[in-house]
Design an enzyme around this catalytic site. Structure first.
Site, PDB file in Angstrom:
ATOM      1  N   ASP A  82      72.901  93.323  36.746  1.00  0.00           N
ATOM      2  CA  ASP A  82      73.232  94.671  37.009  1.00  0.00           C
ATOM      3  C   ASP A  82      74.250  95.104  35.802  1.00  0.00           C
ATOM      4  O   ASP A  82      75.400  94.497  35.706  1.00  0.00           O
ATOM      5  CB  ASP A  82      73.579  94.629  38.391  1.00  0.00           C
ATOM      6  CG  ASP A  82      73.467  96.210  38.807  1.00  0.00           C
ATOM      7  OD1 ASP A  82      72.675  96.995  38.097  1.00  0.00           O
ATOM      8  OD2 ASP A  82      74.375  96.576  39.775  1.00  0.00           O
ATOM      9  N   ASP A 104      73.442  98.270  29.809  1.00  0.00           N
ATOM     10  CA  ASP A 104      73.889  99.636  30.008  1.00  0.00           C
ATOM     11  C   ASP A 104      74.726 100.364  28.851  1.00  0.00           C
ATOM     12  O   ASP A 104      76.033  99.983  28.844  1.00  0.00           O
ATOM     13  CB  ASP A 104      74.583  99.787  31.497  1.00  0.00           C
ATOM     14  CG  ASP A 104      75.042 101.143  31.849  1.00  0.00           C
ATOM     15  OD1 ASP A 104      75.065 102.164  31.070  1.00  0.00           O
ATOM     16  OD2 ASP A 104      75.813 101.531  32.845  1.00  0.00           O
TER      17      ASP A 104
END
Length: 312
Positions: A82, A104
């Protein structure tokens, strides 16, 4: 059963109009609570690890805990990174047994985000691992993610096709009004997701899995327990569950849940120790914490995500 990627999971979810729960894990009890709930509800599940979790528990311990859950449940489980924020952490997880990673690059310019994401995709795909990218910035604070409300921005639908085609990502996290962390909105504020953006993204990326981050609903039951037994938490509300159900019926195939787990876990420990002050056996106070995790996850699988019964 071995760890799986999210590719088949997401295709079934998209076709079936439901979403897969991606639950953050940090220790054994959290892994057990999540996977026991998934086993009882016969639901596929994504166990995801943040950079903060890797610092806390170490990569090897987390991987082995997830492997133990596979043996215990025989469920389709994906292990996902994540919010990886650079190539090296993604590479480390790919080389270390993860079946899915998120890169990300949303803090970068559009072109730099594409370049970084493409680099991760090329390495991941060469090793049989799938990749989640991100366009748009969610506000909020959680682990190493810290974005002010002023810096947050909605995803621009006119950018998604170019981003996906140039990077080759397998799923895309978008910003439509969710927020990282437990305390997203103050009482009196009305959370509102931009379903118009989600609908437009779905039209531009047909049959493509979309991801929602920052989607905890913030159970007031657990907030009140923590407050009752000494925790200094402000009242707040999260994302209404009906909005999450609507997103799952649209293009959203993965919904991330972390803060709800933290609140439930902490509430279990605080309540037990407050009512049993002489007890000092970790097994005693971690058991209700684990049970709270299980209860939260079962509720999400059945009533929010719609993926109960979809493991096979």
């Amino acid at each position: 059963m071995a760890l799986v990627t999210t590719k088949e999971m997401f295709q079934k979810a998209y076709d079936g109009g439901y979403a897969i729960g991606a639950f953050n894990v940090n220790n054994m009890e959290i892994v057990q609570g999540i996977t026991e709930a998934a086993k009882e509800e016969n639901a596929p599940v994504i166990l995801q690890v943040s950079a903060g979790a890797r610092k806390y528990a170490k990569h090897a311990y987390l991987v082995k805990l997830v492997e133990a859950a596979l043996i215990d449940t025989d469920l389709p489980i994906a292990l996902h990174l994540d919010h990886g924020d650079d190539f090296e952490i993604c590479k480390s997880c790919i080389d270390g047994g993860f079946t899915s990673v998120m890169i990300d690059g949303s803090k970068h310019s559009f072109e730099d985000n594409i370049a970084l994401t493409k680099k991760v995709v090329e390495y991941a795909h060469a090793h049989g691992v799938v990749v989640e990218g991100e366009l748009g910035k969610l506000a909020g604070i959680e682990d190493d993610v810290n974005v002010s409300a002023e810096d947050a921005s909605y995803t621009r639908p006119d950018e998604v096709e170019e981003f996906v085609s140039r990077t080759g990502v397998d799923s895309l996290a978008i910003a439509i009004g969710t927020s990282h962390g437990a305390f997203k909105f103050k009482p009196g504020q009305k959370p509102q997701l931009r379903f118009d953006i989600l609908e437009e993204v779905g039209k531009r990326l047909p049959n493509f899995p979309i991801v929602l981050h920052g989607a905890s609903s913030v159970s007031q039951e657990y907030v009140k327990i923590i407050q009752q037994f000494g925790g200094k938490l402000d009242d707040a509300i999260g994302i209404p569950e009906e909005m999450l159900r609507q997103a799952a019926r649209m293009a959203v195939c993965k919904i991330n849940i972390d803060s709800d787990l933290r609140l439930a876990f902490t509430a279990g420990i605080r309540e037990y120790l407050a009512t049993n002050p002489s007890h000092f056996d970790p097994r005693q106070y971690l058991t209700p914490a684990r049970n709270n995790i299980k209860a939260v996850v079962k509720h999400k699988l059945v009533n929010v995500l719609g993926c109960a019964g979809k493991a096979n």
